[in-house]
Write an enzyme that holds these catalytic residues in place. Structure first.
Site, PDB file in Angstrom:
ATOM      1  N   SER A  33       0.823  -1.216   0.000  1.00 45.96           N
ATOM      2  CA  SER A  33       0.000   0.000   0.000  1.00 45.96           C
ATOM      3  C   SER A  33       0.855   1.264   0.000  1.00 45.96           C
ATOM      4  O   SER A  33       0.338   2.372   0.004  1.00 45.96           O
ATOM      5  CB  SER A  33      -0.941   0.009   1.211  1.00 45.96           C
ATOM      6  OG  SER A  33      -0.218  -0.157   2.410  1.00 45.96           O
ATOM      7  N   HIS A 166     -39.965  22.913 -11.540  1.00 46.17           N
ATOM      8  CA  HIS A 166     -39.898  22.126 -12.794  1.00 46.17           C
ATOM      9  C   HIS A 166     -39.098  22.864 -13.874  1.00 46.17           C
ATOM     10  O   HIS A 166     -39.316  22.646 -15.061  1.00 46.17           O
ATOM     11  CB  HIS A 166     -41.292  21.802 -13.336  1.00 46.17           C
ATOM     12  CG  HIS A 166     -42.267  21.321 -12.302  1.00 46.17           C
ATOM     13  ND1 HIS A 166     -42.477  19.980 -12.045  1.00 46.17           N
ATOM     14  CD2 HIS A 166     -43.057  22.005 -11.436  1.00 46.17           C
ATOM     15  CE1 HIS A 166     -43.383  19.856 -11.074  1.00 46.17           C
ATOM     16  NE2 HIS A 166     -43.747  21.078 -10.677  1.00 46.17           N
ATOM     17  N   SER A 287     -13.373  27.585 -27.197  1.00 49.73           N
ATOM     18  CA  SER A 287     -13.449  26.416 -28.057  1.00 49.73           C
ATOM     19  C   SER A 287     -12.329  26.513 -29.082  1.00 49.73           C
ATOM     20  O   SER A 287     -12.003  27.602 -29.562  1.00 49.73           O
ATOM     21  CB  SER A 287     -14.804  26.379 -28.768  1.00 49.73           C
ATOM     22  OG  SER A 287     -14.703  25.612 -29.953  1.00 49.73           O
ATOM     23  N   LYS A 293     -17.277  31.001 -28.621  1.00 51.40           N
ATOM     24  CA  LYS A 293     -17.725  30.265 -27.436  1.00 51.40           C
ATOM     25  C   LYS A 293     -16.942  30.553 -26.177  1.00 51.40           C
ATOM     26  O   LYS A 293     -15.752  30.803 -26.189  1.00 51.40           O
ATOM     27  CB  LYS A 293     -17.690  28.752 -27.708  1.00 51.40           C
ATOM     28  CG  LYS A 293     -18.750  28.349 -28.704  1.00 51.40           C
ATOM     29  CD  LYS A 293     -19.053  26.887 -28.635  1.00 51.40           C
ATOM     30  CE  LYS A 293     -19.861  26.553 -27.407  1.00 51.40           C
ATOM     31  NZ  LYS A 293     -20.126  25.121 -27.337  1.00 51.40           N
ATOM     32  N   GLU A 300     -18.819  22.238 -15.261  1.00 55.49           N
ATOM     33  CA  GLU A 300     -19.119  20.884 -15.745  1.00 55.49           C
ATOM     34  C   GLU A 300     -18.260  19.847 -15.034  1.00 55.49           C
ATOM     35  O   GLU A 300     -18.720  18.751 -14.687  1.00 55.49           O
ATOM     36  CB  GLU A 300     -18.882  20.811 -17.258  1.00 55.49           C
ATOM     37  CG  GLU A 300     -19.841  21.671 -18.036  1.00 55.49           C
ATOM     38  CD  GLU A 300     -19.418  21.812 -19.497  1.00 55.49           C
ATOM     39  OE1 GLU A 300     -20.013  21.142 -20.338  1.00 55.49           O
ATOM     40  OE2 GLU A 300     -18.482  22.574 -19.772  1.00 55.49           O
TER      41      GLU A 300
END
Ligand code: ARG
Length: 467
Positions: A33, A166, A287, A293, A300
């Site tokens: 380990s 919603h 991008s 972009k 994310e």
């Protein structure tokens, strides 16, 4: 760091007394380990210094041997810290790497350190100390994130935005109120962290292999020296318990879920379609093909890190669920899960704190969206109840007809002429227009914990006093 290349076929110098030969290469690989538990070096050395000091205090080892041991351990600490320590896989783990080096440095006195202890209580100690420090760090980081939200909430206590259910426009709220929702969430995470620190604040050292020891040790002394409230109370439980690690992972999973929901909102809000926020250059990427972009990559990745943390929680629960008491080697697999989750959680909190502090809030966009979708329909119904004495159900029905009419005329509720509204219900007067604006709508929601700027300010003051 380098792994040493000693003969794999010689028996283990730490426990090899009854072994004629060393392990198979695969045995060594599955057993070792050191590749990950070297992270515990500082905790291991601290624990050993406390243990040796107690052994000498109790007359179990001589003061002279204790001094040699402590001196040697401090030398090893600085060797590791400066990158001058050679970790060896043959020596399996951090505990035996340190002890073997101690033997080289100070000779036979090193062999006395492991009196009245086992690697089972030693690893339980090292890992607990590590998790405790990580929880303390997490507590501080959450405090920083809460502070970032409090600042944004204060700045935007009056800024109107659409509130959603919603993900459909529901009622206007303030952006300050929305920020304060996250303060509540991360505040709960922080109190879970504090409880976890309280739960784990017991010292495992001295439980030995599982049954305690016949040596006259003082577990209260080591507990105190290592900053624990008291020693654990059952030696079997002590070496088989990993609740502290599982609690850390559960807390990380819940906090991760909160961070991921925030990340998801930022992804949505920063789309050109919403345009509620603009991320700073520092927390977005471009991008390689589409020059226009600006991507919310950090948000994310926070969303994705949460998946990893959940995986670690499930992994450790699964590792532990079938183990008979007390220690089994399965438990060695606890560390990588916790280390990985800790790294993910730290990164996620840091990234979200930066994003929340840096993002530009487009209040004009938010306000325009807040008024769309007949978001003040409930205010019209409430007005009919209050001013015209209608039962809420009837008021709901009347309002529904007004919304239908506005929809057919492609206008807002506030743009319907009074005559049209009176045709739907004769008791409506021009006073109704006062409640149809988004500002009036939020200002009216003064119930405790409601979205009115006055209420939001009260909650900000409450949290400022606690942060
Ligand atoms: N490396 C081991 C672990 O992390 C240390 C404890 C080993 N104990 C034993 N009885 N083999 O769990």
């Amino acid at each position: 760091m380098a792994e040493s290349k000693t003969d794999t076929k010689s028996s283990n110098q730490m426990w090899g007394g009854r072994f004629a030969s060393g392990p198979d290469a695969i045995m060594e690989e599955i057993n070792a380990s050191i590749g990950f538990d070297k992270k515990l070096f500082a905790q291991d050395i601290r624990g050993s210094i406390a243990h040796a000091t107690m052994l000498a205090h109790q007359g179990i080892i001589s003061a002279d041997d204790k001094d040699k041991i402590v001196h040697g351990l401090n030398t090893i600490l600085s060797e590791i810290e400066t990158g001058n320590f050679e970790f060896s896989r043959q020596l399996e783990d951090i505990h035996m790497n340190v002890e073997a080096r101690l033997a080289t440095l100070i000779g036979p006195a090193a062999g006395r350190l492991h009196t009245a202890r086992s690697r089972n209580d030693q690893v339980a100690l090292d890992f607990r100390l590590w998790v405790k420090e990580e929880l303390e760090k997490t507590e501080k980081m959450l405090t920083g994130l809460i502070a970032a939200f409090l600042d944004r909430a204060e700045e935007h206590a009056e800024s109107v935005m659409p509130g959603f259910t919603h993900l459909q426009t529901a009622q206007p709220v303030t952006f300050g109120h929305h920020c304060m929702a996250y303060v509540e969430m991360f505040g709960r995470d922080r109190s879970r962290v504090r409880h976890a620190i309280e739960h784990l604040d017991e010292s495992p050292i001295g439980a030995a292999a599982l049954a305690g020891t016949g040596y006259p040790i003082d577990r209260h002394m080591t507990a105190k020296a290592l900053g624990f409230r008291e020693p654990t109370r059952n030696s079997i439980d002590t070496v088989s318990d990993r609740d502290f690690a599982i609690e850390f992972l559960s807390i990380a999973a819940i906090a991760g879920m909160h961070l991921s929901r925030l990340a998801e909102e930022i992804v949505i809000w920063s789309t050109p379609q919403f345009g509620f926020v603009r991320l700073s250059d520092a927390f977005s990427t471009g991008s390689s093909i589409m020059p226009q972009k600006k991507n919310p990559d950090a948000a994310e990745l926070v969303r994705a890190k949460t998946g990893r943390i959940n995986g670690s929680l499930v992994a450790l629960l699964t590792i532990m669920k079938g183990l008979p008491l007390a220690y089994s080697k399965d438990m060695q697999e606890d560390k990588e899960q916790v280390f990985d989750a800790a790294e993910s959680l730290e990164l996620a909190i840091a990234a979200m704190t930066g994003m929340v502090r840096d993002m530009t809030v487009n209040t004009a966009r938010m306000k325009a969206a807040a008024g769309s979708g007949y978001s003040t329909a409930t205010d019209l119904a409430d007005w009919l109840v209050r001013e015209a004495g209608l039962p809420f159900r009837d008021a709901h029905h009347v309002t529904g007809r007004a919304v239908g009419l506005a929809e057919s005329k492609s206008c807002d509720l506030a743009e319907l002429p009074l005559a049209d509204l009176q045709a739907i219900h004769p008791d409506i007067t021009d006073k109704v227009y006062d409640v149809l604006t988004v500002e009036a709508s939020v200002a009216s929601r003064k119930s405790f914990g409601g979205t009115a700027p006055s209420e939001v300010r009260k909650q900000i003051a409450f949290w400022r006093a606690r942060n």
